[in-house]
Scaffold this motif. Structure first.
Motif, mmCIF file in Angstrom:
data_model
loop_
_atom_site.group_PDB
_atom_site.id
_atom_site.type_symbol
_atom_site.label_atom_id
_atom_site.label_comp_id
_atom_site.label_asym_id
_atom_site.label_seq_id
_atom_site.Cartn_x
_atom_site.Cartn_y
_atom_site.Cartn_z
ATOM 1 N N ASP A 87 -7.067 10.788 7.569
ATOM 2 C CA ASP A 87 -5.737 10.236 7.855
ATOM 3 C C ASP A 87 -5.080 9.615 6.630
ATOM 4 O O ASP A 87 -3.874 9.715 6.442
ATOM 5 C CB ASP A 87 -5.834 9.168 8.951
ATOM 6 C CG ASP A 87 -6.366 9.712 10.265
ATOM 7 O OD1 ASP A 87 -6.003 10.852 10.615
ATOM 8 O OD2 ASP A 87 -7.147 9.006 10.930
ATOM 9 N N VAL A 88 -5.880 8.920 5.812
ATOM 10 C CA VAL A 88 -5.348 8.168 4.674
ATOM 11 C C VAL A 88 -6.127 8.535 3.415
ATOM 12 O O VAL A 88 -7.359 8.684 3.461
ATOM 13 C CB VAL A 88 -5.439 6.643 4.928
ATOM 14 C CG1 VAL A 88 -5.153 5.843 3.659
ATOM 15 C CG2 VAL A 88 -4.482 6.232 6.037
ATOM 16 N N VAL A 89 -5.410 8.677 2.312
ATOM 17 C CA VAL A 89 -6.025 8.954 1.011
ATOM 18 C C VAL A 89 -6.002 7.669 0.182
ATOM 19 O O VAL A 89 -4.957 7.038 0.009
ATOM 20 C CB VAL A 89 -5.258 10.052 0.249
ATOM 21 C CG1 VAL A 89 -5.941 10.334 -1.097
ATOM 22 C CG2 VAL A 89 -5.164 11.319 1.070
ATOM 23 N N PHE A 118 2.260 3.639 3.199
ATOM 24 C CA PHE A 118 1.766 3.459 1.830
ATOM 25 C C PHE A 118 1.379 1.990 1.680
ATOM 26 O O PHE A 118 2.185 1.102 1.957
ATOM 27 C CB PHE A 118 2.899 3.824 0.869
ATOM 28 C CG PHE A 118 2.607 3.722 -0.601
ATOM 29 C CD1 PHE A 118 2.495 4.863 -1.377
ATOM 30 C CD2 PHE A 118 2.503 2.485 -1.244
ATOM 31 C CE1 PHE A 118 2.278 4.776 -2.759
ATOM 32 C CE2 PHE A 118 2.280 2.389 -2.602
ATOM 33 C CZ PHE A 118 2.166 3.545 -3.363
ATOM 34 N N VAL A 119 0.140 1.740 1.259
ATOM 35 C CA VAL A 119 -0.339 0.371 1.076
ATOM 36 C C VAL A 119 -0.884 0.226 -0.336
ATOM 37 O O VAL A 119 -1.643 1.084 -0.806
ATOM 38 C CB VAL A 119 -1.438 0.013 2.097
ATOM 39 C CG1 VAL A 119 -1.936 -1.416 1.871
ATOM 40 C CG2 VAL A 119 -0.917 0.167 3.529
ATOM 41 N N PHE A 120 -0.485 -0.854 -1.013
ATOM 42 C CA PHE A 120 -1.087 -1.151 -2.311
ATOM 43 C C PHE A 120 -1.564 -2.585 -2.315
ATOM 44 O O PHE A 120 -1.153 -3.407 -1.492
ATOM 45 C CB PHE A 120 -0.126 -0.851 -3.469
ATOM 46 C CG PHE A 120 1.128 -1.670 -3.507
ATOM 47 C CD1 PHE A 120 1.264 -2.735 -4.394
ATOM 48 C CD2 PHE A 120 2.212 -1.369 -2.683
ATOM 49 C CE1 PHE A 120 2.430 -3.479 -4.467
ATOM 50 C CE2 PHE A 120 3.393 -2.109 -2.740
ATOM 51 C CZ PHE A 120 3.493 -3.161 -3.637
ATOM 52 N N THR A 121 -2.451 -2.894 -3.239
ATOM 53 C CA THR A 121 -3.104 -4.192 -3.231
ATOM 54 C C THR A 121 -3.155 -4.794 -4.627
ATOM 55 O O THR A 121 -2.669 -4.207 -5.595
ATOM 56 C CB THR A 121 -4.513 -4.066 -2.616
ATOM 57 O OG1 THR A 121 -5.066 -5.373 -2.423
ATOM 58 C CG2 THR A 121 -5.443 -3.256 -3.512
ATOM 59 N N ASP A 122 -3.744 -5.987 -4.707
ATOM 60 C CA ASP A 122 -3.898 -6.668 -5.985
ATOM 61 C C ASP A 122 -5.134 -6.150 -6.710
ATOM 62 O O ASP A 122 -5.926 -5.381 -6.154
ATOM 63 C CB ASP A 122 -4.015 -8.180 -5.765
ATOM 64 C CG ASP A 122 -5.125 -8.543 -4.786
ATOM 65 O OD1 ASP A 122 -5.533 -7.676 -3.985
ATOM 66 O OD2 ASP A 122 -5.598 -9.690 -4.817
ATOM 67 N N SER A 164 -3.047 3.517 -1.791
ATOM 68 C CA SER A 164 -3.466 4.347 -0.659
ATOM 69 C C SER A 164 -2.223 4.787 0.091
ATOM 70 O O SER A 164 -1.188 4.113 0.059
ATOM 71 C CB SER A 164 -4.396 3.566 0.280
ATOM 72 O OG SER A 164 -3.713 2.473 0.886
ATOM 73 N N MET A 165 -2.313 5.926 0.776
ATOM 74 C CA MET A 165 -1.178 6.423 1.557
ATOM 75 C C MET A 165 -1.668 7.409 2.595
ATOM 76 O O MET A 165 -2.745 8.003 2.459
ATOM 77 C CB MET A 165 -0.136 7.081 0.644
ATOM 78 C CG MET A 165 -0.622 8.314 -0.088
ATOM 79 S SD MET A 165 0.600 8.948 -1.272
ATOM 80 C CE MET A 165 0.470 7.720 -2.568
ATOM 81 N N ARG A 166 -0.894 7.566 3.636
ATOM 82 C CA ARG A 166 -1.257 8.538 4.654
ATOM 83 C C ARG A 166 -1.242 9.942 4.052
ATOM 84 O O ARG A 166 -0.439 10.253 3.179
ATOM 85 C CB ARG A 166 -0.323 8.426 5.852
ATOM 86 C CG ARG A 166 -0.464 7.075 6.564
ATOM 87 C CD ARG A 166 0.186 7.046 7.924
ATOM 88 N NE ARG A 166 0.082 5.693 8.488
ATOM 89 C CZ ARG A 166 -0.966 5.240 9.184
ATOM 90 N NH1 ARG A 166 -1.999 6.040 9.409
ATOM 91 N NH2 ARG A 166 -0.980 4.000 9.661
ATOM 92 N N ALA A 167 -2.139 10.781 4.527
ATOM 93 C CA ALA A 167 -2.374 12.081 3.902
ATOM 94 C C ALA A 167 -1.119 12.953 3.806
ATOM 95 O O ALA A 167 -0.912 13.608 2.767
ATOM 96 C CB ALA A 167 -3.489 12.819 4.634
ATOM 97 N N ALA A 201 8.854 6.771 2.174
ATOM 98 C CA ALA A 201 7.683 6.155 2.795
ATOM 99 C C ALA A 201 7.944 4.671 3.052
ATOM 100 O O ALA A 201 8.628 4.010 2.266
ATOM 101 C CB ALA A 201 6.461 6.315 1.893
ATOM 102 N N ARG A 202 7.373 4.147 4.135
ATOM 103 C CA ARG A 202 7.425 2.703 4.373
ATOM 104 C C ARG A 202 6.247 2.061 3.669
ATOM 105 O O ARG A 202 5.097 2.456 3.860
ATOM 106 C CB ARG A 202 7.374 2.378 5.865
ATOM 107 C CG ARG A 202 7.582 0.880 6.114
ATOM 108 C CD ARG A 202 7.519 0.488 7.567
ATOM 109 N NE ARG A 202 7.886 -0.930 7.696
ATOM 110 C CZ ARG A 202 8.999 -1.382 8.234
ATOM 111 N NH1 ARG A 202 9.895 -0.521 8.713
ATOM 112 N NH2 ARG A 202 9.243 -2.692 8.301
#
Length: 310
Positions: A87-89, A118-122, A164-167, A201-202
Motif C-alpha cells: 500500500d505504501v512505499v 504522503f508522509v515525511f518525518t524529522d 513515504s507515500m502511497r504506492a 497529493a495530500r
C-alpha cells in the motif's frame, strides 16, 4: 472502530556504500511492524557491494535484491517501485538507518487517515554532525500544496530516508521522460517531493525521531552553499516543477486557488498563513478582490487560534 491495516514496501537504493548498506537493510528488517517487502536496488556499485548483498541476502526471502548497471538514483527509484506490491512505499538511502519503531509510527497514521497520501518525518543527523532536523516540532496536516509549490518552489518534504507515500503516488511521480534519469542521477528525492505536491497529493508531517541520517565525507553536499550551486539547484527545481505542472494542466491561473488550497489545512502554521496571504496578492483578480482574499486568510487564521510558532 476497526481500521484497514496498511502494508509497507521499503525501497533501498545503494551505490558504492558497502560499508553502510547492511546496516540500512538490517534496520528495515528489524522493524517492529514488519514490511511486506524490502527491495534493495544496487545501482552498479564497484566497491564489492553486490557480492556482499548477494552473500547476505541472496537466499533471504524477506529481501528482493535488484542489481544492475549504474543508472543513477532516479532510475533506482523506478526499478524499485516497479516491484512494489504494498500500500505504501518508504524510501531509505543505504547510508542511513531507521529505529525499529519507524514503520509502526507511520502505520498509526496511514491506517486511520486514508486521505493522506504522503508522509515525511524529522531526521537525526549522526556521524560528522549531530542535530535534529525537522519541519516543525509537532505533527502538521499540510493539506494540499500544489499551488504554493508551483508559485513559490516550496519544499514540503525531507531527504529520501524520511519520505513515504502511497504506492499509486510513488508510481505517478516517477512517470517522467527517460531524459530525466541523467538530470536526476543525484537528488532524485526532488522528483518525489515536488512531484507529489504539484500532482495533488495530500501531505502530512509526522515527527517520529526514528530516522537516522548519516553525515559523512561522501555526501557532503550540505557544506557547499555557494551562489552558483544555489542558483543551479533552484533552476533545476523550477524546471522539474514546470514539468509536473504541465502534466497536471497547471499554469499561472492556479494562483487564484491559493485561498481554497489554504482552507485544506486544518491547523496551519503562522508562517504558512503569511505565505498564502502574500500569494493571494499575486493573482489576476482585481486588486480589491486580491486584498479580500488576503484578509480572509489572515483573519481566518486568527479565528482558529493562530498565529502559532512556525
Amino acid at each position: 472502530m476497526s481500521h484497514q491495516t496498511t502494508s509497507f514496501a521499503v525501497v533501498i537504493t545503494s551505490y558504492n556504500y558497502r560499508e553502510y548498506v547492511l546496516e540500512a537493510v538490517e534496520s528495515a528488517l528489524a522493524q517492529s511492524r514488519k514490511a511486506a517487502q524490502v527491495i534493495v536496488v544496487d545501482d552498479g556499485s564497484t566497491d564489492g557491494s553486490v557480492d556482499l548483498l548477494r552473500e547476505r541476502y541472496g537466499a533471504d526471502d524477506r529481501v528482493v535484491l535488484l542489481c544492475g548497471n549504474n543508472g543513477g538514483q532516479l532510475e533506482g527509484f523506478q526499478r524499485g517501485v516497479a516491484r512494489v506490491e504494498a500500500d505504501v512505499v518508504c524510501y531509505l538511502d543505504s547510508d542511513d538507518r531507521w529505529a525499529p519503531d519507524y514503520l509502526a509510527r507511520l502505520g498509526e497514521l496511514y491506517d486511520v487517515r486514508r486521505d493522506v497520501d504522503f508522509v515525511f518525518t524529522d531526521m537525526q543527523h549522526f556521524g560528522e554532525e549531530s542535530k535534529i532536523v525537522g519541519f516543525h516540532r509537532s505533527a502538521v496536516d499540510l493539506g494540499y500544496t500544489a499551488v504554493i509549490t508551483y508559485a513559490l518552489t516550496r519544499w514540503y518534504g525531507a531527504p529520501t530516508s524520511a519520505l513515504s507515500m502511497r504506492a499509486p503516488w510513488a508510481r505517478k511521480v516517477l512517470e517522467v521522460p527517460d531524459s530525466f534519469r541523467e538530470t536526476w542521477r543525484l537528488s532524485a528525492d526532488n522528483c518525489l517531493v515536488f512531484g507529489a505536491s504539484v500532482l495533488g497529493a495530500r501531505k502530512y508531517y509526522l515527527p517520529t525521531g526514528s530516522v537516522w541520517y548519516r553525515i559523512h565525507g561522501k555526501n557532503g553536499w550540505w557544506s557547499n552553499r555557494s551562489a552558483s550551486v544555489a542558483y543551479t539547484n533552484r533552476l533545476r527545481s523550477r524546471g522539474l516543477i514546470g514539468y509536473y505542472a504541465r502534466v497536471a494542466g497547471l499554469d499561472e491561473s492556479c494562483i487564484e486557488l491559493s485561498k481554497l488550497e489554504y482552507k485544506t489545512k486544518p491547523d496551519p502554521l503562522w508562517a504558512e498563513t503569511k505565505r498564502y496571504a502574500a500569494l493571494a496578492m499575486r493573482g489576476r483578480a482585481p486588486w480589491w478582490k486580491r486584498v479580500e482574499h488576503m484578509l480572509a486568510i489572515l483573519l481566518g487564521s486568527k479565528a482558529t487560534g493562530l498565529p502559532k510558532g512556525s
